[in-house]
Scaffold this active site. Structure first.
Site, PDB file in Angstrom:
ATOM      1  N   VAL A   1       0.855  -1.180   0.000  1.00  0.00           N
ATOM      2  CA  VAL A   1       0.000   0.000   0.000  1.00  0.00           C
ATOM      3  C   VAL A   1       0.894   1.234   0.000  1.00  0.00           C
ATOM      4  O   VAL A   1       1.774   1.380   0.855  1.00  0.00           O
ATOM      5  CB  VAL A   1      -0.929   0.019   1.237  1.00  0.00           C
TER       6      VAL A   1
ATOM      7  N   ALA B   1       4.392   4.122   3.054  1.00  0.00           N
ATOM      8  CA  ALA B   1       3.938   2.882   2.419  1.00  0.00           C
ATOM      9  C   ALA B   1       4.046   1.759   3.442  1.00  0.00           C
ATOM     10  O   ALA B   1       4.660   1.926   4.503  1.00  0.00           O
ATOM     11  CB  ALA B   1       4.797   2.547   1.208  1.00  0.00           C
ATOM     12  N   LYS B   2       3.446   0.652   3.171  1.00  0.00           N
ATOM     13  CA  LYS B   2       3.659  -0.546   3.982  1.00  0.00           C
ATOM     14  C   LYS B   2       3.338  -1.746   3.106  1.00  0.00           C
ATOM     15  O   LYS B   2       2.508  -1.665   2.205  1.00  0.00           O
ATOM     16  CB  LYS B   2       2.731  -0.544   5.206  1.00  0.00           C
ATOM     17  N   GLY B   3       3.988  -2.871   3.405  1.00  0.00           N
ATOM     18  CA  GLY B   3       3.701  -4.086   2.651  1.00  0.00           C
ATOM     19  C   GLY B   3       3.656  -5.261   3.592  1.00  0.00           C
ATOM     20  O   GLY B   3       4.071  -5.168   4.753  1.00  0.00           O
TER      21      GLY B   3
END
Ligand code: NAD
Length: 422
Positions: free
Chosen positions: A66, A111-113
């Site tokens: 994201v 962001a993050k994943g």
């Protein structure tokens, strides 16, 4: 946001993140259109990751990335491997990264994943294959000028090395700037391992100065003795601070005369825990956070200071080294009791700040000494602390609200300066 995640829980992390954003937006008089832009992540990618397992079977994992916002620069944020990873959590964490980068003034969006998997039940080879396929599925999403991942829960420098190699193989040349938190041998940064703890130590120092407290002789209670907690302990110890209690997942220890941190670090290295340390008494974990002390540093997991214990916290200040250790209700209780709380997006921003240094070095192929890294980190953390402190004084509000108004204001300014395309 509500459009893409209509079923998000009203007590979930996304709801809390949006509430925080809306509160800050109201205080700074944010335009509704800009608020709507910030409530929605810029891009959400869901991938399936077919992975050959060691027994010859095929498993298909689900992965997310994201990207919340790119108005101040490329997206930055960790990748977590954990069975409880879900989209709502990843969107919320991506949003928090936007504010964290803005509050320390580094030119990134958040962001993050994550991948839904249990890395503790997978072999190294399985993890490598899964990481390489996840990276390949996101090859157009990642990039040093677009989105730069880093380690988070369940991922490591080694995983970042596989990600960097896979990205580079697909491009046909080495791209070290595509990840941070990678091993030194392929462009990692000196001081990255202890960066979050070091940044937090600068914040404790500044908070003490602002409150007219001396570190020397003050008492500190620490929850968590992992990467962040052990670095905080090691770095504050020489100031003369008395660390009177430390806890980890196995239990807690207490010595009102102060714990010898050099010996405790050795003990934890040898046994994997702080418990059974010979020079302290055992303490039940639930008593750790409510011990009488000057400074409380939660550096373990989220949601440990709650409505159930906030009225018994007796520290003068709480410095949130962990992410989201205090629930919103507990935060209100602490404030009503005049406890000074330094919020996570400021207190633990040292990690992403040194990640930024790593990215700069990778892009320039020119590497800094540990002294340079630590000095630049100190400059940024001290400046950020005072910016938030001054904002809190000016608005007559608490440090968390001030950090949010400052961060949201900076991102909003970037949006309005750039304008909405087309
Ligand atoms: P870690 O896994 O290295 O250490 C976690 C520590 O917390 C361990 O000592 C563990 O025993 C303890 N712990 C776990 N569950 C516990 C429980 N229920 N009760 C008491 N103690 C418990 O993790 P870390 O990298 O040190 O991260 C700690 C916190 O800091 C997390 O909230 C993380 O999101 C946050 N953080 C880390 C970084 C970083 O650079 N590592 C950056 C920003 C924020």
């Amino acid at each position: 946001m509500r459009d893409i995640l209509p079923n998000s829980a009203s007590d979930g992390p996304l709801h809390a993140a949006i509430q925080q954003l809306e509160q800050a937006a109201k205080l700074i008089g944010l335009d509704d259109a800009v608020l709507a832009k910030l409530e929605n992540p810029k891009r959400t990618t869901i991938v399936s990751i077919p992975t050959k397992m060691d027994n010859g079977s095929l498993r298909v994992f689900t992965g997310y990335r994201v990207q919340h916002n790119m108005d101040r620069g490329p997206c930055k944020g960790g990748i977590r491997y954990h069975p409880h990873v879900n989209l709502e959590q990843i969107v919320a964490l991506a949003m928090l990264m936007t504010w964290k980068c803005a509050v320390v003034g580094i030119p990134y969006g958040g962001a993050k994943g994550g991948v839904v998997c249990d890395p503790t039940e997978m072999s190294r080879d399985e993890l490598e294959r899964m990481t390489r396929r996840y990276t390949t599925e996101l090859i157009e999403v990642f990039g040093p000028e677009k989105d730069i991942p880093a380690p988070d829960l369940g991922t490591s420098p080694e995983v970042m090395g596989w990600l960097m190699d896979t990205f580079s193989m697909n491009k046909g040349y080495s791209v070290p700037g595509v990840v941070t938190g990678k091993p030194l041998a392929i462009g990692g940064c000196r001081g990255r391992r202890e960066a979050t703890g070091r940044g937090c130590t600068f914040i404790i120092q500044e908070a003490c100065n602002s409150m007219g407290m001396k570190m020397d002789g003050s008492t500190l209670v620490l929850q968590g003795f992992g990467n962040v907690g052990s670095a905080v302990a090691e770095l504050v110890y020489p100031t003369g601070i008395k660390i009177i209690a430390v806890g980890d997942v196995h239990g807690a220890i207490h010595n009102s005369n102060g714990i010898d941190i050099t010996k405790l670090l050795q003990h934890a290295r040898e046994t994997g825990t702080v418990t059974e340390f010979p020079e302290a008494e055992a303490l039940p974990n639930e008593e750790l956070l409510t011990l009488d002390c000057d400074i409380l540093v939660p550096a373990a997991i989220e949601g440990v200071i709650t409505q159930a214990n906030a009225d018994r916290i007796s520290a003068k200040m709480v410095v949130e080294a962990a992410n989201a250790p205090t629930t919103p209700e507990a935060h209100d209780i602490l404030l009503n009791r005049d406890i000074f709380v330094v919020p996570d997006i400021l207190a633990n921003a040292g990690g992403v700040t040194v990640s930024y240094f790593e990215w700069v070095q990778s892009l320039q192929a020119y590497f800094w000494s540990a002294e340079q890294v630590n000095k630049q980190l100190e400059d940024i953390m001290v400046r950020a602390f005072h910016a938030v402190y001054d904002e809190a004084q000016r608005r007559e509000t608490d440090m968390r609200t001030a950090a949010m108004t400052l961060a949201v204001g900076r991102v909003a300014e970037a949006i309005s300066t750039r304008g909405i395309y087309p």
